[in-house]
Design an enzyme around this catalytic site. Structure first.
Site, PDB file in Angstrom:
ATOM      1  N   GLU A 173      -2.948  14.686  -1.487  1.00  0.00           N
ATOM      2  CA  GLU A 173      -3.068  16.075  -1.922  1.00  0.00           C
ATOM      3  C   GLU A 173      -4.508  16.488  -2.185  1.00  0.00           C
ATOM      4  O   GLU A 173      -4.816  17.672  -2.278  1.00  0.00           O
ATOM      5  CB  GLU A 173      -2.243  16.294  -3.204  1.00  0.00           C
TER       6      GLU A 173
ATOM      7  N   GLU B 162       5.932  -6.657  -2.002  1.00  0.00           N
ATOM      8  CA  GLU B 162       5.085  -6.580  -3.189  1.00  0.00           C
ATOM      9  C   GLU B 162       4.845  -7.942  -3.836  1.00  0.00           C
ATOM     10  O   GLU B 162       4.087  -8.057  -4.787  1.00  0.00           O
ATOM     11  CB  GLU B 162       5.715  -5.659  -4.233  1.00  0.00           C
TER      12      GLU B 162
END
Length: 306
Positions: free
Chosen positions: A87, A118
């Site tokens: 953004e 992960e």
């Protein structure tokens, strides 16, 4: 600290006593329960206000000296980091490499579950190495439960390279500790759906990232008042926003504002400086560059010279 594979003691994994009858609630009761529980995110942000302010100051200082900001995480935490980074270019017209999101599993993990990726701290360390992170950069590790090996490996590697490291987690430090320059704990309690950290933990993490990135961009001069004057005018919606900003901050009608925007090369910040000073585009750009893109400082400097 307990073994990272033993997570039952973590606050984010515990059972919420307020939602033990979740499967028996009406839809309205469920909405009300979520609303009550989500109120804890505001309390958590308030409790971490000092650390969040430190994160803003530290990061803005690093970026002003040529550094970059990296968010790194897995699953929901990783997606939130990537979202906030993505953004920044349209909102603040930053180059794509200034704020970057790193998620375990890469781009594919944004749209499909890849939580198994992960578990290797060496993957986190490799991600740091691949981006040639240095002592100028800031690395924000995001892990709701604080145990993600991918994040641990990344932070350790970043520290070894001299980068500034920040941890964001939703468990108390006494449950999981990580060596980082700044430790931000957002304590929201057990989730309504036990262990589903996309809920309160995800919400409060998004709030924290909103605050950090916006605060950093304010300090970097990307904002004038509360206007995103560095907005990238790349579509009709953003052009309309740019024109409304110009009209609101000047005495121009929409047609004249449109002309000024085009004359400035579709830069709201440059258009405002041209209008307020009467300078041509090149002169305005030079003045703005002298003040590191800070519109208020550039205007103030010009006024003092008159």
């Amino acid at each position: 600290m307990k073994n990272l594979e033993e997570r039952g003691h973590l606050l984010t994994e515990q059972i919420n006593p307020n939602s033990q009858n979740l499967d028996q609630l009406s839809s309205l009761e469920l909405v009300d329960l979520f609303n009550r529980e989500d109120a804890q995110t505001l309390v958590a942000i308030a409790s971490a206000r000092t650390e969040l302010a430190q994160a803003i100051n530290t990061t803005a200082s690093a970026l002003s000296q040529g550094g970059r900001l990296f968010y790194i995480g897995a699953g929901t935490s990783g997606r939130l980091g990537v979202l906030d980074a993505a953004e920044c270019p349209p909102t603040f017209c930053t180059p794509p490499d200034l704020v970057q999101g790193i998620i375990a599993g890469g781009a594919g993990a944004l749209i499909r579950s890849s939580e198994d990726l992960e578990d290797k701290d060496e993957d986190g360390a490799n991600a740091i190495a691949q981006r040639h992170i240095t002592n100028l950069d800031v690395v924000v590790g995001i892990s709701a439960g604080g145990t993600t090996p991918f994040v641990h490996g990344a932070i350790q590697s970043a520290r070894g390279r001299g980068a500034t490291t920040i941890l964001i987690a939703c468990v108390p430090a006494e449950q999981v500790s990580i060596e980082a320059d700044l430790d931000i704990r957002l304590i929201v309690g057990p989730e309504v759906l036990a262990g589903s950290t996309r809920l309160k933990a995800g919400t409060v993490t998004k709030m924290a990232l909103n605050i950090i990135s916006t605060g950093v961009m304010v300090q970097l001069g990307k904002v004038y008042g509360n206007r995103m004057v560095d907005v990238a005018v790349t579509n009709k919606k953003l052009r309309d926003r740019a024109l409304r900003m110009l009209q609101d901050l000047t005495d121009l009608n929409r047609e004249d504002a449109s002309y000024l925007l085009e004359q400035s090369g579709r830069s709201v910040k440059l258009a405002l400086l041209m209008h307020w000073t009467g300078l041509e585009r090149e002169q305005s750009a030079s003045l703005l560059a002298e003040h590191h893109g800070n519109l208020r400082a550039a205007v103030s400097s010009y006024q003092k010279q008159e």
